[in-house]
Scaffold this motif. Structure first.
Motif, PDB file in Angstrom:
ATOM      1  N   SER A  36       0.808  -1.224   0.000  1.00  0.00           N
ATOM      2  CA  SER A  36       0.000   0.000   0.000  1.00  0.00           C
ATOM      3  C   SER A  36       0.841   1.275   0.000  1.00  0.00           C
ATOM      4  CB  SER A  36      -0.941  -0.001   1.210  1.00  0.00           C
ATOM      5  OG  SER A  36      -0.208   0.182   2.413  1.00  0.00           O
ATOM      6  N   LEU A  37       2.170   1.150   0.059  1.00  0.00           N
ATOM      7  CA  LEU A  37       3.026   2.338   0.080  1.00  0.00           C
ATOM      8  C   LEU A  37       2.963   3.084  -1.245  1.00  0.00           C
ATOM      9  CD1 LEU A  37       6.235   0.925   1.810  1.00  0.00           C
ATOM     10  CD2 LEU A  37       4.400   2.281   2.852  1.00  0.00           C
ATOM     11  N   THR A  38       3.070   4.393  -1.154  1.00  0.00           N
ATOM     12  CA  THR A  38       3.144   5.221  -2.355  1.00  0.00           C
ATOM     13  C   THR A  38       4.561   5.144  -2.919  1.00  0.00           C
ATOM     14  OG1 THR A  38       3.860   7.199  -1.171  1.00  0.00           O
ATOM     15  CG2 THR A  38       1.452   6.838  -1.368  1.00  0.00           C
ATOM     16  N   PRO A  39       4.746   5.521  -4.178  1.00  0.00           N
ATOM     17  CA  PRO A  39       6.113   5.558  -4.727  1.00  0.00           C
ATOM     18  C   PRO A  39       7.053   6.445  -3.908  1.00  0.00           C
ATOM     19  CG  PRO A  39       4.527   5.685  -6.503  1.00  0.00           C
ATOM     20  CD  PRO A  39       3.740   5.796  -5.213  1.00  0.00           C
ATOM     21  N   GLU A  40       6.533   7.534  -3.361  1.00  0.00           N
ATOM     22  CA  GLU A  40       7.354   8.418  -2.539  1.00  0.00           C
ATOM     23  C   GLU A  40       7.796   7.724  -1.252  1.00  0.00           C
ATOM     24  OE1 GLU A  40       4.330   9.278  -3.793  1.00  0.00           O
ATOM     25  OE2 GLU A  40       4.976  10.648  -5.374  1.00  0.00           O
ATOM     26  N   GLU A  41       6.896   6.962  -0.639  1.00  0.00           N
ATOM     27  CA  GLU A  41       7.239   6.228   0.582  1.00  0.00           C
ATOM     28  C   GLU A  41       8.275   5.144   0.293  1.00  0.00           C
ATOM     29  OE1 GLU A  41       3.163   6.610   3.198  1.00  0.00           O
ATOM     30  OE2 GLU A  41       3.171   5.228   1.486  1.00  0.00           O
ATOM     31  N   VAL A  42       8.111   4.469  -0.835  1.00  0.00           N
ATOM     32  CA  VAL A  42       9.074   3.438  -1.228  1.00  0.00           C
ATOM     33  C   VAL A  42      10.447   4.074  -1.434  1.00  0.00           C
ATOM     34  CG1 VAL A  42       9.692   1.749  -2.996  1.00  0.00           C
ATOM     35  CG2 VAL A  42       7.329   1.929  -2.227  1.00  0.00           C
ATOM     36  N   ALA A  43      10.480   5.195  -2.122  1.00  0.00           N
ATOM     37  CA  ALA A  43      11.749   5.890  -2.368  1.00  0.00           C
ATOM     38  C   ALA A  43      12.412   6.291  -1.051  1.00  0.00           C
ATOM     39  CB  ALA A  43      11.513   7.119  -3.246  1.00  0.00           C
ATOM     40  N   LEU A  44      11.626   6.763  -0.101  1.00  0.00           N
ATOM     41  CA  LEU A  44      12.171   7.147   1.199  1.00  0.00           C
ATOM     42  C   LEU A  44      12.754   5.942   1.930  1.00  0.00           C
ATOM     43  CD1 LEU A  44      12.621   9.291   3.371  1.00  0.00           C
ATOM     44  CD2 LEU A  44      10.316   8.779   4.210  1.00  0.00           C
ATOM     45  N   LEU A  45      12.037   4.829   1.946  1.00  0.00           N
ATOM     46  CA  LEU A  45      12.546   3.617   2.595  1.00  0.00           C
ATOM     47  C   LEU A  45      13.845   3.140   1.961  1.00  0.00           C
ATOM     48  CD1 LEU A  45       9.431   1.346   3.266  1.00  0.00           C
ATOM     49  CD2 LEU A  45      10.971   2.364   4.937  1.00  0.00           C
ATOM     50  N   VAL A  46      13.893   3.135   0.636  1.00  0.00           N
ATOM     51  CA  VAL A  46      15.092   2.686  -0.077  1.00  0.00           C
ATOM     52  C   VAL A  46      16.258   3.623   0.235  1.00  0.00           C
ATOM     53  CG1 VAL A  46      16.108   2.356  -2.369  1.00  0.00           C
ATOM     54  CG2 VAL A  46      13.829   1.449  -1.863  1.00  0.00           C
TER      55      VAL A  46
END
Length: 71
Positions: A36-46
Motif C-alpha cells: 500500500s506504500l506510495t512511490p514516494e514512501e518506497v523511495a524514502l525507505l530505499v
C-alpha cells in the motif's frame, strides 16, 4: 527513485526486495502494508536503507563487546 509502476502492489515488493529488504519472509498482513506504500514512501525507505547500509561498518563497530564493556 521515481519508479513508474504497472502493477503498484507487485512492483513495490519487487523494488523493496531489490533494495535488500526481505519482504518475502514477512506475514501476508505486513506485506500488504508494504504493497500500500506510495512511490514516494518506497523511495524514502530505499534511501534510508541505503544510508544505513553505508554506515553499517561504523554502527557495528560500536556494538563490539571488549573486556565486558559494550562500546
Amino acid at each position: 527513485m521515481a519508479a513508474e509502476y504497472d502493477d503498484p502492489a507487485r512492483d513495490v515488493l519487487t523494488v523493496l526486495e531489490a533494495a535488500g529488504f526481505t519482504i518475502g519472509t514477512l506475514p501476508d498482513e505486513q506485506q500488504e502494508v508494504f504493497r500500500s506504500l506510495t512511490p514516494e514512501e518506497v523511495a524514502l525507505l530505499v534511501d534510508i536503507k541505503g544510508r544505513l547500509d553505508e554506515a553499517e561498518p561504523e554502527v557495528q563497530a560500536h556494538g563490539v563487546v571488549a573486556g565486558g564493556a559494550l562500546f
